[in-house]
Each structure stands twice: as C-alpha cells, then as structure tokens.
Write a protein that holds these residues in place. Structure first.
Motif, PDB file in Angstrom:
ATOM      1  N   LEU A  92      17.220  38.995  30.352  1.00 51.11           N
ATOM      2  CA  LEU A  92      18.250  39.581  29.475  1.00 51.11           C
ATOM      3  C   LEU A  92      19.142  38.513  28.845  1.00 51.11           C
ATOM      4  N   GLY A  93      19.047  37.292  29.352  1.00 51.39           N
ATOM      5  CA  GLY A  93      19.946  36.237  28.884  1.00 51.39           C
ATOM      6  C   GLY A  93      21.355  36.440  29.401  1.00 51.39           C
ATOM      7  N   SER A  94      21.501  37.227  30.442  1.00 48.30           N
ATOM      8  CA  SER A  94      22.832  37.501  31.014  1.00 48.30           C
ATOM      9  C   SER A  94      23.151  36.494  32.113  1.00 48.30           C
ATOM     10  N   ILE A  95      24.432  36.402  32.432  1.00 49.78           N
ATOM     11  CA  ILE A  95      24.877  35.474  33.480  1.00 49.78           C
ATOM     12  C   ILE A  95      25.728  36.250  34.475  1.00 49.78           C
ATOM     13  N   ILE A  96      25.354  36.190  35.745  1.00 53.15           N
ATOM     14  CA  ILE A  96      26.152  36.793  36.816  1.00 53.15           C
ATOM     15  C   ILE A  96      26.592  35.682  37.762  1.00 53.15           C
ATOM     16  N   LYS A  97      27.898  35.591  38.009  1.00 49.87           N
ATOM     17  CA  LYS A  97      28.439  34.566  38.901  1.00 49.87           C
ATOM     18  C   LYS A  97      29.317  35.230  39.949  1.00 49.87           C
ATOM     19  N   ILE A  98      29.331  34.632  41.144  1.00 45.55           N
ATOM     20  CA  ILE A  98      30.181  35.144  42.228  1.00 45.55           C
ATOM     21  C   ILE A  98      30.928  33.975  42.858  1.00 45.55           C
ATOM     22  N   SER A  99      32.216  34.178  43.092  1.00 50.94           N
ATOM     23  CA  SER A  99      33.023  33.153  43.751  1.00 50.94           C
ATOM     24  C   SER A  99      34.050  33.844  44.633  1.00 50.94           C
ATOM     25  N   SER A 100      34.760  33.051  45.420  1.00 51.71           N
ATOM     26  CA  SER A 100      35.782  33.649  46.285  1.00 51.71           C
ATOM     27  C   SER A 100      36.922  32.672  46.497  1.00 51.71           C
ATOM     28  N   ASP A 101      38.086  33.217  46.840  1.00 50.92           N
ATOM     29  CA  ASP A 101      39.218  32.385  47.248  1.00 50.92           C
ATOM     30  C   ASP A 101      39.873  33.035  48.450  1.00 50.92           C
ATOM     31  N   LYS A 102      41.127  32.730  48.705  1.00 50.19           N
ATOM     32  CA  LYS A 102      41.753  33.256  49.915  1.00 50.19           C
ATOM     33  C   LYS A 102      42.044  34.753  49.823  1.00 50.19           C
ATOM     34  N   ASP A 103      42.186  35.305  48.606  1.00 52.52           N
ATOM     35  CA  ASP A 103      42.537  36.712  48.450  1.00 52.52           C
ATOM     36  C   ASP A 103      41.372  37.594  47.989  1.00 52.52           C
ATOM     37  N   PHE A 104      40.502  37.073  47.122  1.00 54.99           N
ATOM     38  CA  PHE A 104      39.531  37.948  46.462  1.00 54.99           C
ATOM     39  C   PHE A 104      38.118  37.362  46.455  1.00 54.99           C
ATOM     40  N   ILE A 105      37.134  38.246  46.263  1.00 51.94           N
ATOM     41  CA  ILE A 105      35.791  37.872  45.834  1.00 51.94           C
ATOM     42  C   ILE A 105      35.681  38.296  44.365  1.00 51.94           C
ATOM     43  N   TYR A 106      35.224  37.374  43.518  1.00 51.74           N
ATOM     44  CA  TYR A 106      35.142  37.611  42.074  1.00 51.74           C
ATOM     45  C   TYR A 106      33.670  37.691  41.669  1.00 51.74           C
ATOM     46  N   MET A 315      49.474  32.871  45.756  1.00 50.57           N
ATOM     47  CA  MET A 315      48.551  33.804  46.388  1.00 50.57           C
ATOM     48  C   MET A 315      49.260  35.142  46.508  1.00 50.57           C
ATOM     49  N   GLN A 316      48.563  36.163  46.985  1.00 50.94           N
ATOM     50  CA  GLN A 316      49.174  37.489  47.004  1.00 50.94           C
ATOM     51  C   GLN A 316      50.361  37.581  47.950  1.00 50.94           C
ATOM     52  N   SER A 317      50.310  36.867  49.070  1.00 47.84           N
ATOM     53  CA  SER A 317      51.368  37.005  50.067  1.00 47.84           C
ATOM     54  C   SER A 317      52.191  35.748  50.254  1.00 47.84           C
ATOM     55  N   ALA A 318      51.913  34.701  49.509  1.00 46.02           N
ATOM     56  CA  ALA A 318      52.652  33.449  49.668  1.00 46.02           C
ATOM     57  C   ALA A 318      52.459  32.586  48.428  1.00 46.02           C
ATOM     58  N   ALA A 319      53.282  31.563  48.303  1.00 47.05           N
ATOM     59  CA  ALA A 319      53.154  30.627  47.185  1.00 47.05           C
ATOM     60  C   ALA A 319      53.704  29.277  47.630  1.00 47.05           C
ATOM     61  N   ASN A 320      53.278  28.234  46.945  1.00 46.15           N
ATOM     62  CA  ASN A 320      53.794  26.914  47.299  1.00 46.15           C
ATOM     63  C   ASN A 320      53.848  26.004  46.078  1.00 46.15           C
ATOM     64  N   PHE A 321      54.684  24.975  46.201  1.00 47.89           N
ATOM     65  CA  PHE A 321      54.755  23.908  45.214  1.00 47.89           C
ATOM     66  C   PHE A 321      54.001  22.714  45.782  1.00 47.89           C
ATOM     67  N   GLU A 322      53.285  21.951  44.903  1.00 50.60           N
ATOM     68  CA  GLU A 322      52.462  20.856  45.412  1.00 50.60           C
ATOM     69  C   GLU A 322      52.314  19.750  44.374  1.00 50.60           C
ATOM     70  N   VAL A 323      52.439  18.510  44.827  1.00 58.09           N
ATOM     71  CA  VAL A 323      52.111  17.335  44.016  1.00 58.09           C
ATOM     72  C   VAL A 323      50.834  16.725  44.579  1.00 58.09           C
ATOM     73  N   SER A 324      49.892  16.363  43.689  1.00 59.85           N
ATOM     74  CA  SER A 324      48.607  15.801  44.119  1.00 59.85           C
ATOM     75  C   SER A 324      48.312  14.524  43.354  1.00 59.85           C
TER      76      SER A 324
END
Length: 461
Positions: A92-106, A315-324
């Motif tokens: 079909l020429g379609s693209i399906i991708k799946i990923s995840s993080d601390k809150d969700f599966i996308y 994130m859904q239940s927390a947040a932070n500031f960060e320098v990298s």
C-alpha cells in the motif's frame, strides 16, 4: 550604491499571517476520543493513536514490559503473520510506526488517502487483534536486550539514566523506558499478553487524524473498523510526591572517556497554559536556541563544547528543568560552575530585548509547526499528554505576545533552582574527580558503573 548597515536588524514590514487549522474533537460510539484536522494540501491521511500504557505502568522487576509490548503488537495481527502483515503494508506504500515513552505507547499510520480504507483495516488489526506469538516474542526480546547492552556503552544514555533515577527517586518515573538486561530477561510472553489486555482499550486511548477527507467520511471509516473494540479500561497512576531539595553531584566513572557528559536540573511544578508559555520563553533565552546564554558562554566564549542546551521536560504527573552538554574532560568542573552561574544569573535579570527576541523566535517558528501532517498530529498530542487547555494552540500567538519581562523573571525564580540542582557527570574519574571535589567537597558522590543499571528500585535507593 548605498552600503548595507549590518549593525541594524532588518526592518519588519508586516506581521506573519497564519490561520491555525480547525481542530474538531468528538467520541466514537465505543468511547474512543478523536481529534480531527482537515488538511487539503496533499491526498494523505496521518493517524496517531496514543494509548496510556507507558513505562510508568511497568512493575520494577519487569521494567521494559511496556516497550516490549509496543515492539510486539505489529509483529502479526488478525489473519496475518509478521511477514504477511509487513508485505501488506508495503504494497500500500503505507508506513506504520510504534514507539513508547514513560506515559504512552504511540502507534502511527501514514497512508495515501486512496489507500486509507485498507490501511486503516490493517491498523485496526494491529491495535485490536495483535497475535503476540512465541517466535515473535523471542526475536523482539533478543533485539531489546541487545539494544540495552549497546546503550550501556553510550555516555549520554548513562547520564540520562542516572539523572532520571535520582531526580524521580522512588517513583514510577525513575525507571528507564527500555528496562535493564535483568528486568528484560525476566519478561515472559504471558506478561506481554496480560499487559496488552490490561492497557489497550478505546477508553484508555486517544486518536488524532489529519486528512484531506471530511470529518463525516473519517467518522464512518473509524466506526467501521474500531466500533467492535469495546473494552472499558481507564488507567490512572497515583499523583507523585517528589522531593529533591539538596544540591548534590554524582560522578559515574567510565574508562577511556575524553569527554564528560553533564546533566544539571531540578523538578518543577507546571500548572497551566500560561506557565507553560512563560517557561518556553525563559528556556529560549537560557539554552533553547543557538544564540542562547548557555551557548554563547560555554561554546562561543570558552570553547568547552560543541553545544549546550536546556529544556523543560513534561510528563503527565511530573516535570523537570534540565541542562545537557558534553565537554572536554579537563574542562568538566569549569563547565559545571559556568552552568550553575548562568542559572543563578537568569534568576536575577532578563532584559526586555532578550524576551522580545525569544517571543519573536517562538512566534515566527509557530507556522512551521503545522507544515506537515505529522507536525499537526504531534502538536495536538502535546495538548493531550500535558493536559493543556483545548484552546491552547488557538490562543498561542496572542498569549505569547501578552507576556511581560517581569513574568519571565518570576518564572525563572519559580522553576530554576541552582541551590537544589542534581548534577550528574559521566566521565573519567582520573581526570574529573579532583576538579569536582574542589566545587562540591562532601556533596560529590560516586556511582559505580555496574550500579547504574539496577535490577529494581530498592537496589540503588
């Protein structure tokens, strides 16, 4: 011929005109919440499913279960095995991708609209009828463990893992999304099947559709392929009680490094749309773009690094500031001191010129955030993941313009705490330890390399 005066910025002739695409929001008959945007530029349909099933739902001993489930659900579904499913999608020429993080599966689908019905059929099979079979499970599990072993040698991954572990200590956000070698090895196929049953449902998911089709056609297609999905599950995690009030530095020794990976940051408490926008302007001034204060100091003035950035992570239940950043080993302590110095300074003074530049930067970038179909679905997903007001994008430009320099300074004082920062350095102990001891004395703690990839939360608490 008049010479060009490069000391003066170009004159602004007109404001950029931009109309935000209309966002419709409705529920299907099975309770699946849908955001829809009609975009007619190309005959394409982009679909993104967010399922509240991220790594925060992992049991400590099975950390990585969410990530492995995400990797497995498109390895065969409905009447198709893994190879057949992949071939059907490719035809079909379609693209399906799946990923995840601390809150969700996308789970995302990109399809030509001419092929959307067949693509949507396959997409629904993946979400509703994944096979989750032994041979696919063993293959994906081996791939996952191999990836973890590879990443253990990456200084940046080490730094991120230690920083999150300490910042979110004893909470569900301390766990790495991938898991560890030990926890991944503990996962059985039964665990994946149970995790899928417990977390995948229409009432625990949100669908975002961007298409050149009209909303009535989209509703008909979605009802046709998703109305049979009727499980009622709604997962919520308990609110976090996080508390990091003491500045401490942590050194993780790794042999043969010529650079040090540095992470510096603190927890924040994001409350509403206005505070989110203040933080975006503040971060643009501090470390969010090439001419930011941190880059001008550490990269341009001192030559410590190729680049340094700051960010507010939500994130859904927390947040932070960060320098990298990553710096030459011999400049480690100086770089840490300069970063902390910049954090102190931005709490004291921000000029109106800096704020106006940041506002202009964010306003001019805004239209480009809606150029592609994927851009649009990604921007809408931010509203969902951060629980922002549904009018957030509509009001974005107006609200950015209204913010004052005084408000941005207030935001800096409410969100950046150098006196409470967690400082993580991954570097060569022989070169960096003495440097860091001169700054932190007894507040410098060493973490052994083998202790970074802990088996469960109790082992490094």
């Amino acid at each position: 011929m008049n010479k060009l005066d490069r000391t003066k910025p170009p004159e602004i002739i007109n404001e950029i005109k931009f109309s935000l695409p209309e966002i419709e929001n409705f529920d299907l008959s099975n309770g699946l919440n849908v955001y829809f945007v009609k975009k007619e530029k190309l005959p394409i349909t982009q679909i993104l499913m967010l399922t509240s099933a991220g790594s925060k739902y992992d049991d400590n001993k099975l950390n990585g279960l969410s990530h492995l489930t995400a990797a497995l659900i498109d390895e065969g579904a409905g009447e198709f095995d893994a190879l057949q499913l992949n071939n059907e999608i490719e035809k079909l020429g379609s693209i399906i991708k799946i990923s995840s993080d601390k809150d969700f599966i996308y789970t995302s689908l990109l399809s030509l609209t001419d092929n959307i019905e067949r693509s949507l059929y396959l997409f629904s099979k993946i979400l509703i009828e994944p096979k989750l079979e032994p041979a696919d499970f063993e293959r994906e599990k081996k791939k996952k463990i191999s990836k973890i072993i590879q990443l253990k040698d990456e200084p940046s991954y080490l730094a991120d893992t230690v920083f999150e572990k300490i910042l979110f200590n004893n909470s569900y956000y301390q766990l790495p999304v991938l898991g560890t070698e030990t926890s991944a090895a503990n996962i059985k196929l039964d665990d994946v099947q149970l995790f899928y049953q417990e977390y995948f449902s229409p009432t625990n998911s949100t669908l975002i559709v961007v298409s050149n089709l009209n909303s009535n056609t989209i509703v008909d297609l979605l009802e046709k392929y998703f109305s049979c999905w009727k499980k009622e599950i709604k997962n919520n995690c308990d609110p976090l009680q996080l508390n990091t009030k003491t500045k401490k530095a942590y050194l993780v020794h790794k042999d043969d490094l010529v650079q040090s990976e540095i992470r510096i940051g603190n927890l924040i408490y994001q409350k509403n749309n206005t505070e989110y926008l203040r933080q975006q302007i503040l971060n643009t001034v501090l470390g969010g773009q090439f001419s930011s204060r941190l880059n001008l100091n550490l990269r341009e003035k001192r030559g410590f690094t190729y680049g340094v950035s700051s960010a507010f992570n939500y994130m859904q239940s927390a947040a932070n500031f960060e320098v990298s950043t990553a710096v030459k080993s011999e400049n480690t302590a100086e770089a840490v001191a300069e970063i902390l110095n910049e954090l102190e300074k931005i709490r004291e003074k921000i000029t109106e010129e800096e704020v106006n530049f940041a506002k202009s930067y964010l306003i001019k970038r805004f239209p480009s955030r809606f150029e592609t179909y994927s851009n649009i679905s990604s921007n809408i997903s931010v509203i969902i993941t951060l629980n922002l007001d549904k009018n957030f994008l509509n009001d974005y430009l107006h609200n950015i313009k209204q913010l004052t320099t005084k408000e941005i300074i207030t935001s800096a004082r409410e969100t950046i705490f150098p006196e409470e920062s967690i400082i993580v350095v991954v570097g060569n102990r022989k070169v960096v330890k003495e440097q860091l001891l001169k700054i932190f004395n007894e507040n410098l703690l060493e973490i052994e390399y083998n202790d970074v990839f802990f088996h469960n939360s109790d082992e490094t608490s």
